[in-house]
Design a protein around this motif. Structure first.
Motif, short mmCIF file in Angstrom:
data_model
loop_
_atom_site.label_atom_id
_atom_site.label_comp_id
_atom_site.label_asym_id
_atom_site.label_seq_id
_atom_site.Cartn_x
_atom_site.Cartn_y
_atom_site.Cartn_z
N PRO A 27 0.81 -1.22 0.00
CA PRO A 27 0.00 0.00 0.00
C PRO A 27 0.84 1.27 0.00
O PRO A 27 0.29 2.37 0.01
N HIS A 28 2.15 1.13 -0.01
CA HIS A 28 3.06 2.26 0.18
C HIS A 28 3.35 3.01 -1.11
O HIS A 28 3.21 2.47 -2.20
N GLY A 29 3.80 4.24 -0.95
CA GLY A 29 4.23 5.05 -2.08
C GLY A 29 5.71 4.81 -2.36
O GLY A 29 6.41 4.19 -1.56
N PRO A 30 6.20 5.32 -3.49
CA PRO A 30 7.59 5.09 -3.89
C PRO A 30 8.61 5.63 -2.90
O PRO A 30 9.73 5.13 -2.85
N ASP A 31 8.26 6.62 -2.08
CA ASP A 31 9.23 7.23 -1.17
C ASP A 31 9.04 6.79 0.28
O ASP A 31 9.63 7.37 1.19
N ASP A 32 8.22 5.77 0.52
CA ASP A 32 7.92 5.35 1.89
C ASP A 32 9.01 4.47 2.52
O ASP A 32 8.97 4.21 3.72
N GLY A 33 9.96 3.99 1.71
CA GLY A 33 11.06 3.19 2.26
C GLY A 33 10.65 1.83 2.79
O GLY A 33 11.26 1.30 3.71
N CYS A 34 9.62 1.23 2.22
CA CYS A 34 9.19 -0.10 2.65
C CYS A 34 10.05 -1.16 1.97
O CYS A 34 10.82 -0.86 1.07
N ASP A 35 9.88 -2.41 2.38
CA ASP A 35 10.61 -3.50 1.71
C ASP A 35 9.68 -4.33 0.83
O ASP A 35 10.09 -5.34 0.28
N CYS A 36 8.41 -3.89 0.72
CA CYS A 36 7.46 -4.71 -0.05
C CYS A 36 7.18 -4.16 -1.45
O CYS A 36 6.65 -4.88 -2.29
N ARG A 37 7.54 -2.93 -1.72
CA ARG A 37 7.24 -2.36 -3.03
C ARG A 37 8.17 -2.93 -4.10
O ARG A 37 9.38 -2.84 -3.99
N LYS A 38 7.56 -3.56 -5.13
CA LYS A 38 8.38 -4.06 -6.23
C LYS A 38 9.11 -2.89 -6.87
O LYS A 38 8.52 -1.83 -6.99
N PRO A 39 10.38 -3.01 -7.22
CA PRO A 39 11.15 -4.21 -7.54
C PRO A 39 11.77 -4.96 -6.35
O PRO A 39 12.44 -5.96 -6.56
N LEU A 40 11.56 -4.51 -5.12
CA LEU A 40 12.05 -5.29 -3.98
C LEU A 40 11.19 -6.55 -3.84
O LEU A 40 10.01 -6.55 -4.20
N PRO A 41 11.76 -7.62 -3.32
CA PRO A 41 11.05 -8.90 -3.29
C PRO A 41 10.18 -9.13 -2.04
O PRO A 41 9.73 -10.25 -1.82
N GLY A 42 9.91 -8.09 -1.25
CA GLY A 42 9.15 -8.27 -0.02
C GLY A 42 7.80 -8.95 -0.18
O GLY A 42 7.43 -9.82 0.63
N LEU A 43 7.04 -8.58 -1.20
CA LEU A 43 5.72 -9.21 -1.42
C LEU A 43 5.89 -10.69 -1.71
O LEU A 43 5.09 -11.51 -1.25
N ILE A 44 6.92 -11.03 -2.45
CA ILE A 44 7.15 -12.44 -2.80
C ILE A 44 7.53 -13.23 -1.54
O ILE A 44 7.08 -14.36 -1.35
N HIS A 45 8.31 -12.61 -0.66
CA HIS A 45 8.64 -13.28 0.61
C HIS A 45 7.39 -13.46 1.47
O HIS A 45 7.24 -14.48 2.15
N GLN A 46 6.47 -12.47 1.42
CA GLN A 46 5.18 -12.63 2.14
C GLN A 46 4.43 -13.85 1.62
O GLN A 46 3.85 -14.61 2.39
N ILE A 47 4.44 -14.01 0.30
CA ILE A 47 3.76 -15.15 -0.33
C ILE A 47 4.39 -16.46 0.15
O ILE A 47 3.69 -17.39 0.55
N GLU A 48 5.72 -16.52 0.11
CA GLU A 48 6.42 -17.73 0.57
C GLU A 48 6.06 -18.05 2.02
O GLU A 48 5.75 -19.20 2.35
N ASN A 49 6.12 -17.04 2.89
CA ASN A 49 5.86 -17.26 4.31
C ASN A 49 4.42 -17.68 4.56
O ASN A 49 4.16 -18.57 5.37
N THR A 50 3.48 -17.04 3.87
CA THR A 50 2.06 -17.35 4.08
C THR A 50 1.71 -18.74 3.57
O THR A 50 1.00 -19.48 4.23
N LEU A 51 2.23 -19.09 2.39
CA LEU A 51 1.88 -20.39 1.79
C LEU A 51 2.82 -21.51 2.24
O LEU A 51 2.55 -22.68 1.98
#
Length: 178
Positions: A92-116
């Motif tokens: 849900p973050h913007g480009p300048d929010d400094g999150c680890d989930c915004r693609k091109p970072l792999p955070g969302l993919i790691h969430q998928i791995e952990n959840t499944l």
């Protein structure tokens, strides 16, 4: 043997995209063949996850409730074609929010791995933009660029990634897989 898991970007892969953001349930319209493709993947035993940047939330264009309603519509339409999403990860973050989930970072993919509880290594990451592919590659996935959404634009710009499979759309990829 890699898991039968496929990770899909949302806008431009599953549904029509807009440079002005998909802001309402009515604006969320599936691409031709995408729901059939998801049904076919499900029937073939694939687990299907979605990894989608949704900065429209942080920008104030729509609410989490609206995003959930869009995803409810997506889930219902997939179900009508025998398809099922195992997990939907969104940033849900913007480009300048400094999150680890915004693609091109792999955070969302790691969430998928952990959840499944599955490894995404050597599974397909399907997207229409370079950032989708980069996120997949960073997580050890095989990148697939579809020409729908921003895919044609991404191809025209060119990119340095190797071994990118290019398909007309999600339906063509799924027909080749199953």
């Amino acid at each position: 043997m890699a898991e039968k898991l496929i990770v899909l970007d949302r806008d431009g892969v599953i549904n029509y995209d807009s440079d002005n953001y998909i802001k309402t349930v009515d604006e969320w319209i599936p691409l031709p063949g995408s729901m059939e493709a998801i049904g076919k993947l499900t029937q073939a035993g694939y687990k299907i996850a979605v990894a989608t940047n949704q900065s429209g939330i942080s920008r104030g264009y729509f609410s989490i409730e609206t995003l959930n309603a869009m995803h409810d519509k997506m889930i219902k339409l997939a179900d009508e074609h025998g398809g099922k999403f195992d997990f939907i990860a969104y940033c849900p973050h913007g480009p300048d929010d400094g999150c680890d989930c915004r693609k091109p970072l792999p955070g969302l993919i790691h969430q998928i791995e952990n959840t499944l509880g599955l490894s995404v290594r050597d599974c397909y990451m399907v997207g229409d933009s370079l950032r989708d592919l980069e996120a997949g590659v960073a997580a050890g996935m095989k990148p697939v660029l579809v020409k729908t959404g921003k895919g044609e634009r991404t191809l025209e710009k060119g990119f340095e990634l190797e071994n990118v499979l290019v398909k007309q759309d999600l339906f063509e990829l799924v027909n080749d897989l199953v």
